[in-house]
Scaffold this active site. Structure first.
Site: not given
Length: 432
Positions: A121-123, A162
């Protein structure tokens, strides 16, 4: 019967081939190459390429002066086949949906390669965090967390820090989710402060992983132990500690850059002194024990080891022919374009791909999640030993696959990772 695709099939085909930014193009090309080697059909290719879930949200923020502003945020869950989704949240003006899609896909392969039971996943939110006050940043984080609340959770999707985020942001996300749940949920994020259930070694885990595989790679190409030199692009979450750990391993780090410029000292930079300078000034430029270096020249220095540890797409078809490092270890996600990769391979450089090189962060995030679920915390040496074992095993697997199949390390890593995710998907079957 006609050759016209149904609307859903057209959408899938479009995602696989059209309208992508360069970083997503590279992610798709890497997957397509692995699919070709493994001999999978188009249906399985689409299952592995198209994200399972995407959410784009408007994030309203009340500024300190009383005005309101709306930012755009994204959360992409690329795969849920091997476990809950896992991936960072970045705050950057350059965040786009396609970038988040690419990073989520790479997280899937990274988790599979390191045999961590997660999907990718990433956001992110498109903003400059430096332009917000601390109270504004907290309000924005809490609102973004609330907007994506339906799809995150310790068994669903576990965010982490991040670019532009840190353990403080994770603490706000943890609190927001816990308040909505009615009880404290330490496993909803990783990379959080130790006082809230964070893991020892998490902050430097990505950097330690980079150096673990860098040392193995230098041995692999038979670079002598004495007199090794390195250049590190980036002096943030990954580059700063990576430079320190390389120095601890008796590798002379001669050049370092950040977003403002670069510095060079042929005799080796004193990393601790440079870190003090950056803490005081906010940038590497102006460090008295080094000379200024045009940032683009750092990538082209005659060193044994190059660590691009900043952002995507910095080694390109234009500068790849001038890269002279024997070993490139990708501390950042996607720093090398596909075309540049081919040039580096022809020139005999060994590229250790991001899904292996910078996987230390997700490995220790997994350790943090396990510790939180057990309410039992390990000491720093336990974490370091387990990280070293995971990174070494993955390195051995990739090198072995590269040798047996006659592939580059990147292709071998992708083949291993994609095969593991595909096997899990095929075992689970397709519902309904």
């Amino acid at each position: 019967m006609t050759d016209t695709l149904a609307p859903a099939a057209q959408a899938t085909a479009s995602f696989l081939t059209d309208g992508a930014t360069s970083v997503l193009d590279d992610a798709k090309r890497q997957l397509a190459a692995a699919i070709d080697i493994l001999g999978y059909d188009d249906g399985l290719h689409a299952m592995l390429a198209v994200p399972r879930r995407e959410m784009t949200v408007g994030v309203p923020l009340r500024r300190d002066d009383g005005t309101q502003q709306v930012f755009i945020g994204h959360r992409v869950q690329h795969s849920l086949t091997r476990g809950p989704a896992k991936g960072g949240v970045r705050y950057s003006p350059h965040v786009t949906l396609d970038e988040v899609r690419a990073l989520a896909m790479w997280m899937t392969w990274k988790c599979a390669l390191l045999d961590v039971p997660y999907g990718g996943a990433k956001g992110g939110v498109a903003l400059d965090p430096a332009a917000l006050s601390m109270s504004e940043l907290e309000r924005l984080t809490r609102r973004f967390t609330t907007e994506i609340l339906p799809i995150i959770g310790p068994e669903r999707d576990i965010p982490a820090p991040d670019i532009g985020t840190d353990e403080r942001v994770m603490a706000w996300m943890l609190d927001t989710y816990s308040v909505a749940s009615g009880y404290t949920v330490p496993g909803v994020v990783t990379g959080k402060p130790l006082a809230l259930g964070g893991s020892r070694g998490r902050a430097s885990a990505t950097s330690r992983g980079v150096v673990h595989v860098a040392l193995r790679a230098l041995e692999h190409v038979a670079v002598p132990a004495s007199g090794r030199t390195a250049a590190v692009q980036g002096f943030g979450k990954v580059g700063r500690d990576a430079a320190k750990f390389l120095t601890d391993a008796d590798i002379s780090v001669v050049a370092i850059s950040d977003q403002y410029g670069a510095v060079y000292n042929g005799a080796g930079l004193n990393i601790l002194d440079l870190a003090d300078h950056v803490d005081k000034t906010g940038r590497v430029v102006g460090f008295s024990a080094a000379e200024a270096l045009p940032p683009h020249e750092l990538l082209e220095l005659d060193v044994d080891l190059l660590v691009p540890a900043a952002v995507e797409s910095v080694i390109t078809v234009e500068n790849a022919p001038r890269v002279r490092a024997s070993v490139i270890v990708e501390g950042a996600n996607g720093p090398t374009s596909t075309a540049a990769d081919e040039i580096l391979a022809r020139n005999g450089a060994l590229v250790v791909p991001d899904i292996l090189a910078n996987a230390g962060g997700v490995v220790v995030s997994y350790f943090e999640w396990v510790q939180g679920n057990q309410a039992y915390w390990w000491n720093a040496q336990d974490v370091e030993d387990r990280l070293s074992e995971k990174m070494s095993r993955a390195w051995d697997d990739v090198v072995s696959t590269a040798r047996i199949r006659g592939l580059t390390l990147r292709a071998a890593a992708m083949v291993l990772a994609v095969e593991r995710v595909a096997d899990a998907h095929l075992l689970r079957g397709l519902y309904p």
